[in-house]
Write a protein that holds these residues in place. Structure first.
Motif, PDB file in Angstrom:
ATOM      1  N   MET A   1      10.816  52.658  36.916  1.00  0.00           N
ATOM      2  CA  MET A   1      11.904  54.100  36.008  1.00  0.00           C
ATOM      3  C   MET A   1      12.583  54.874  37.086  1.00  0.00           C
ATOM      4  O   MET A   1      12.767  54.699  38.639  1.00  0.00           O
ATOM      5  N   PRO A   2      14.239  55.671  36.436  1.00  0.00           N
ATOM      6  CA  PRO A   2      14.689  56.347  36.876  1.00  0.00           C
ATOM      7  C   PRO A   2      14.410  56.995  38.228  1.00  0.00           C
ATOM      8  O   PRO A   2      13.622  57.392  37.894  1.00  0.00           O
ATOM      9  N   ARG A   3      15.042  56.917  39.248  1.00  0.00           N
ATOM     10  CA  ARG A   3      14.887  57.625  40.338  1.00  0.00           C
ATOM     11  C   ARG A   3      15.723  59.074  39.542  1.00  0.00           C
ATOM     12  O   ARG A   3      16.861  59.369  39.072  1.00  0.00           O
ATOM     13  N   LEU A 209      20.864  54.337  33.375  1.00  0.00           N
ATOM     14  CA  LEU A 209      19.548  54.958  33.141  1.00  0.00           C
ATOM     15  C   LEU A 209      18.706  54.175  34.044  1.00  0.00           C
ATOM     16  O   LEU A 209      17.318  53.889  33.949  1.00  0.00           O
ATOM     17  N   GLY A 210      19.583  53.626  34.600  1.00  0.00           N
ATOM     18  CA  GLY A 210      18.936  52.557  35.596  1.00  0.00           C
ATOM     19  C   GLY A 210      19.286  50.314  34.563  1.00  0.00           C
ATOM     20  O   GLY A 210      19.002  49.754  35.421  1.00  0.00           O
ATOM     21  N   ASP A 249      18.912  58.174  35.907  1.00  0.00           N
ATOM     22  CA  ASP A 249      19.086  57.668  37.570  1.00  0.00           C
ATOM     23  C   ASP A 249      19.932  57.214  38.176  1.00  0.00           C
ATOM     24  O   ASP A 249      20.058  57.678  39.313  1.00  0.00           O
ATOM     25  N   LYS A 250      21.061  57.857  37.730  1.00  0.00           N
ATOM     26  CA  LYS A 250      22.669  57.534  38.178  1.00  0.00           C
ATOM     27  C   LYS A 250      24.013  57.837  37.796  1.00  0.00           C
ATOM     28  O   LYS A 250      24.193  58.012  36.467  1.00  0.00           O
TER      29      LYS A 250
END
Ligand code: SF4
Length: 298
Positions: A1-3, A209-210, A249-250
């Motif tokens: 799952m996203p960081r 979102l990854g 996520d990013k």
């Protein structure tokens, strides 16, 4: 799952729009109990869009029967019945707003026998009757891929048919409600193009979102393969102040958005809008669509 990506990068820091035009248009919609996605989602593009003659309205109320993990819309198993006066109120409000391009979006109503298809068709017909020159984009739900319900709305004659795939295939089950599906959404877009070939179709992907670049390009292929004309790519932003929506996520850099936009264009889309603030209903894309529709009447 996203960081967890916590702090907003500089390119995402903007002042929310104000001014007399925005205030007047807010009054016009609120005085009839209508909700615009622009306000609900605190969209940073509101000033540009409203000032430029487009707006996005959410119809069938502000409560959905689904609970996608990126969406700030309220959810309930049995929301209140759609307002039977909504088609007339919407058509009159749009007449007063004097916009030339309107986007209708909608919550999902899995609780209704026709999932709201009849109500949406009534809204489209009334808007077109009262505002004959206005271009209308319908951002549809998936009707759980029920083609007859989809055709009920398409027969009402939206100029542009949109349905969001939202994210790359691998992330769909963790990002969208369990009733939604990547292949199901592609089927909806494929049928919309087959049933009304001249009406441009449109979809949107959230980034950050990854997803990997390879997955994104595969999504471009899948989306183009079902004949979609317009693609928008934007940054996923967690609904402000929420602890239970998905983490970002990013934050994708504007240069990467530009590059992804170039890659997508090479897949043959009529138009691609790609940028941190791009949303499924985005002024630039609508300007393009308006021009395109004037030259290629469906
Ligand atoms: S179906 Fe649409 S309105 Fe409902 S929760 Fe999902 S994204 Fe939000």
């Amino acid at each position: 799952m996203p960081r967890a990506a916590e702090r907003l990068p500089p390119w995402l820091k903007v002042k929310l729009p104000t001014g007399p035009v925005v205030a007047r248009l807010k009054d016009a919609s609120r005085s009839r109990g209508l909700s615009t996605v622009c306000e609900e989602a605190r969209c940073p593009n509101l000033g540009e869009c409203w000032g430029g003659g487009t707006a996005t309205f959410m119809v069938m109320g502000d409560t959905c029967t689904r609970g996608c993990r990126f969406c700030s819309v309220g959810t309930a198993l049995k929301p209140p019945a759609p307002d039977a006066e909504e088609p007339a109120k919407l058509a009159q409000t749009l007449k007063e707003m004097a916009v030339d391009y309107v986007v209708l979006t909608t919550v999902c109503r899995d609780d209704l026998p026709d999932q709201g298809a009849g109500h949406l068709a009534a809204c489209i017909r009334e808007i077109k009757k009262i505002n004959p020159g206005m271009k209308l984009e319908m951002l549809l739900q998936d009707f759980r891929a029920d083609k007859a319900l989809l055709e009920t709305v398409l027969d009402a004659g939206p100029d542009v048919v949109a349905h969001n795939v939202e994210c790359v295939e691998r992330l769909t089950s963790s990002v969208r409600d369990a009733k939604a599906g990547y292949r199901q959404s592609l089927d909806v877009l494929a049928h919309a193009k087959k049933y009304r070939p001249k009406a441009p179709t449109k979809t949107s992907l959230m980034l950050g979102l990854g997803e990997t670049e390879g997955e994104l390009i595969q999504a471009f292929n899948d989306i183009r393969a079902v004949g979609v004309d317009i693609l928008t790519l934007g940054q996923y932003l967690r609904p402000s102040g929420s602890r239970h929506h998905l983490m970002v996520d990013k934050f994708i850099h504007p240069d990467d958005f530009k590059r992804f936009g170039e890659i997508a264009k090479r897949h043959g889309f009529l138009y691609v809008a790609s940028g941190p603030f791009v949303r499924s209903s985005y002024r630039a894309a609508e300007l393009f669509m308006k021009g395109h529709l004037e030259n290629h009447a469906p």
